[in-house]
Write an enzyme that holds these catalytic residues in place. Structure first.
Site, PDB file in Angstrom:
ATOM      1  N   ASP A   1      15.376 -45.229  78.547  1.00  0.00           N
ATOM      2  CA  ASP A   1      15.429 -45.991  77.303  1.00  0.00           C
ATOM      3  C   ASP A   1      16.842 -45.794  76.741  1.00  0.00           C
ATOM      4  O   ASP A   1      17.206 -44.684  76.347  1.00  0.00           O
ATOM      5  CB  ASP A   1      14.369 -45.452  76.343  1.00  0.00           C
ATOM      6  CG  ASP A   1      14.399 -46.133  74.978  1.00  0.00           C
ATOM      7  OD1 ASP A   1      15.259 -47.009  74.756  1.00  0.00           O
ATOM      8  OD2 ASP A   1      13.554 -45.771  74.134  1.00  0.00           O
TER       9      ASP A   1
ATOM     10  N   TRP B   1      10.743 -41.436  70.140  1.00  0.00           N
ATOM     11  CA  TRP B   1      10.643 -42.560  71.085  1.00  0.00           C
ATOM     12  C   TRP B   1      10.130 -42.099  72.430  1.00  0.00           C
ATOM     13  O   TRP B   1       9.310 -42.771  73.054  1.00  0.00           O
ATOM     14  CB  TRP B   1      11.983 -43.295  71.195  1.00  0.00           C
ATOM     15  CG  TRP B   1      12.403 -43.892  69.890  1.00  0.00           C
ATOM     16  CD1 TRP B   1      13.518 -43.580  69.161  1.00  0.00           C
ATOM     17  CD2 TRP B   1      11.693 -44.875  69.115  1.00  0.00           C
ATOM     18  NE1 TRP B   1      13.545 -44.312  67.996  1.00  0.00           N
ATOM     19  CE2 TRP B   1      12.442 -45.113  67.947  1.00  0.00           C
ATOM     20  CE3 TRP B   1      10.495 -45.566  69.292  1.00  0.00           C
ATOM     21  CZ2 TRP B   1      12.040 -46.014  66.959  1.00  0.00           C
ATOM     22  CZ3 TRP B   1      10.086 -46.473  68.308  1.00  0.00           C
ATOM     23  CH2 TRP B   1      10.857 -46.680  67.160  1.00  0.00           C
TER      24      TRP B   1
ATOM     25  N   LYS C   1      20.052 -52.480  68.130  1.00  0.00           N
ATOM     26  CA  LYS C   1      20.843 -51.310  67.778  1.00  0.00           C
ATOM     27  C   LYS C   1      22.326 -51.548  68.085  1.00  0.00           C
ATOM     28  O   LYS C   1      23.170 -51.269  67.267  1.00  0.00           O
ATOM     29  CB  LYS C   1      20.360 -50.070  68.537  1.00  0.00           C
ATOM     30  CG  LYS C   1      18.865 -49.809  68.440  1.00  0.00           C
ATOM     31  CD  LYS C   1      18.459 -49.203  67.116  1.00  0.00           C
ATOM     32  CE  LYS C   1      16.965 -49.201  66.843  1.00  0.00           C
ATOM     33  NZ  LYS C   1      16.104 -48.666  67.862  1.00  0.00           N
TER      34      LYS C   1
HETATM   35  C1  LIG Z   1      14.600 -48.411  68.029  1.00  0.00           C
HETATM   36  C2  LIG Z   1      14.236 -47.726  69.282  1.00  0.00           C
HETATM   37  C3  LIG Z   1      13.060 -48.042  69.991  1.00  0.00           C
HETATM   38  C4  LIG Z   1      12.066 -49.063  69.493  1.00  0.00           C
HETATM   39  O1  LIG Z   1      12.551 -50.323  69.679  1.00  0.00           O
HETATM   40  P1  LIG Z   1      11.669 -51.627  69.330  1.00  0.00           P
HETATM   41  O2  LIG Z   1      12.545 -52.709  69.838  1.00  0.00           O
HETATM   42  O3  LIG Z   1      11.450 -51.632  67.868  1.00  0.00           O
HETATM   43  O4  LIG Z   1      10.397 -51.511  70.084  1.00  0.00           O
HETATM   44  C5  LIG Z   1      12.809 -47.379  71.156  1.00  0.00           C
HETATM   45  N1  LIG Z   1      13.651 -46.447  71.630  1.00  0.00           N
HETATM   46  C6  LIG Z   1      14.792 -46.105  70.986  1.00  0.00           C
HETATM   47  C7  LIG Z   1      15.691 -45.066  71.570  1.00  0.00           C
HETATM   48  C8  LIG Z   1      15.114 -46.737  69.800  1.00  0.00           C
HETATM   49  O5  LIG Z   1      16.234 -46.408  69.149  1.00  0.00           O
END
Ligand SMILES: *Cc1c(COP(=O)(O)O)cnc(C)c1O
Length: 354
Positions: free
Chosen positions: A167, A100, A191
């Site tokens: 993030d 990511w 998540k």
């Molecule tokens: C799942 C995830 C993403 C991607 O998320 P989307 O909503 O599918 O764009 C980005 N960063 C992390 C840490 C993730 O777990």
């Protein structure tokens, strides 16, 4: 049969949230209308959006501290670009801790200079880099607080004067954390907060307005903030379901209490990974994630056997990401400790019988 859902995302939500959300699809609060057929400009939905933003700020301890919460679309992946659009004037720094972060770096490079301040790529991202120095000329430093794929998690936030951006897709609301250290952070809902379709973004209001480029409306935090997350039609179901989860977190005693439960689940599972001769952990012990536990079999030829044992016990979503292999148990807020105990039992069955 009861299914124990260890999926990495979309992932488990509290049972009561599922029930309330499905009821609202049939009828929202005895209004005679479904949540998904009312106007997003209706009083009912405006209140939902306001409460969701307010609760997100309250739970992170940022209410009244100059921060703004938004529920946007495009996933965390769009935030890779959007954060750079709004904050990157000359140079941004990144700590590269996995897939990511790598994707976030790629997007930021479209808009300015990027400095990879530290990386754990040398060991297939099985640890969190530490003791790196942060150049003082960065517009911001971007971190990924929890690496969903590799199962590592940042335990202490680097000490720096440079603004921090993060993030937090896979560990938001999962532990006590000083969120005020960040100028901006974001999390895809799917998540630990809700269904796919919305992304929570929280930022310090005075962090904006420092770049000289013109920003397309949909990617402009100031435009989205002025419109209270309703510059265009918001994803009403995802926002409402996220709100239900935020209420649930509050009812559980807030993120500090949730963090204690999460630590207990993680300790139980990692304890078994370390004790059981059939398994070995992937991530460096000091950096192990309390949300995604990655592990492998010491003898890969037992994989079919272990998969069968897990299947019989009702375990779902345990397969590791292809870049790590083996297993990944995602033990998000809503996963009960009973499910961890069932998984540990399966690991012990494998050790005793094979
Ligand atoms: C799942 C995830 C993403 C991607 O998320 P989307 O909503 O599918 O764009 C980005 N960063 C992390 C840490 C993730 O777990």
């Amino acid at each position: 049969m009861k299914i124990h859902n260890f999926s990495a995302g979309p992932s488990i939500l509290p049972q009561e949230v599922m029930q309330q959300a499905s009821q609202a699809v049939k009828e929202l609060d005895e209004s005679g209308l479904s949540l998904i057929e009312i106007s997003h400009r209706s009083k009912a939905f405006i209140e939902i959006m306001e409460e969701a933003c307010e609760r997100a700020l309250q739970l992170t301890g940022l209410q009244g501290k100059g921060y703004k919460a938004l529920f946007l679309q495009g996933g965390a992946s769009q935030q890779f670009l959007m954060s750079a659009y709004n904050l990157l004037e000359k140079k941004a720094g990144f700590v590269n801790t996995g897939t990511w972060s790598t994707k976030a770096i790629k997007e930021a490079k479209l808009l300015g200079e990027v400095s990879e301040v530290a990386s754990s790529q040398d060991a297939n991202f099985n640890y969190i880099p530490k003791n790196y120095s942060v150049p003082s000329d960065l517009d911001y430093l971007h971190l990924t607080t929890n690496n969903t794929i590799f199962g590592t998690q940042i335990k202490s936030i680097p000490d720096t004067e440079v603004p921090l951006v993060a993030d937090m897709s896979s560990d938001i609301f999962s532990r006590k954390f000083d969120y005020s250290k960040f100028d901006l952070f974001y999390a895809g809902a799917q998540k630990n907060m809700g269904p796919a379709g919305t992304t929570l973004v929280i930022f310090k209001e005075d962090a904006l307005g420092k770049v000289s480029r013109s920003i397309p409306s949909m990617l402009d935090y100031a435009v989205q903030a002025k419109a209270e997350s309703m510059f265009n039609t918001p994803p009403v179901f995802a926002v409402y379901t996220s709100l239900l989860t935020l209420r649930w977190i509050e009812n559980q005693g807030g993120i500090e209490k949730i963090g204690i439960k999460n630590a207990a689940k993680a300790t139980h599972l990692y304890g078994e990974i370390d004790r059981n001769s059939k398994f070995k952990g992937f991530a460096a012990p000091e950096d192990r994630s309390h949300m995604n536990a990655t592990f492998n079999l010491t003898d890969p030829s037992l994989s079919e056997t272990f998969d069968k044992i897990c299947q019989t016990a009702g375990i779902s979503g345990l397969k590791g990401h292809r870049s790590v292999g083996g297993y990944r148990a995602s033990i998000y807020n809503a996963l009960p400790i009973d499910s961890v105990e069932v998984l540990v039992d399966c690991m012990q069955i494998l050790e005793k019988e094979y």
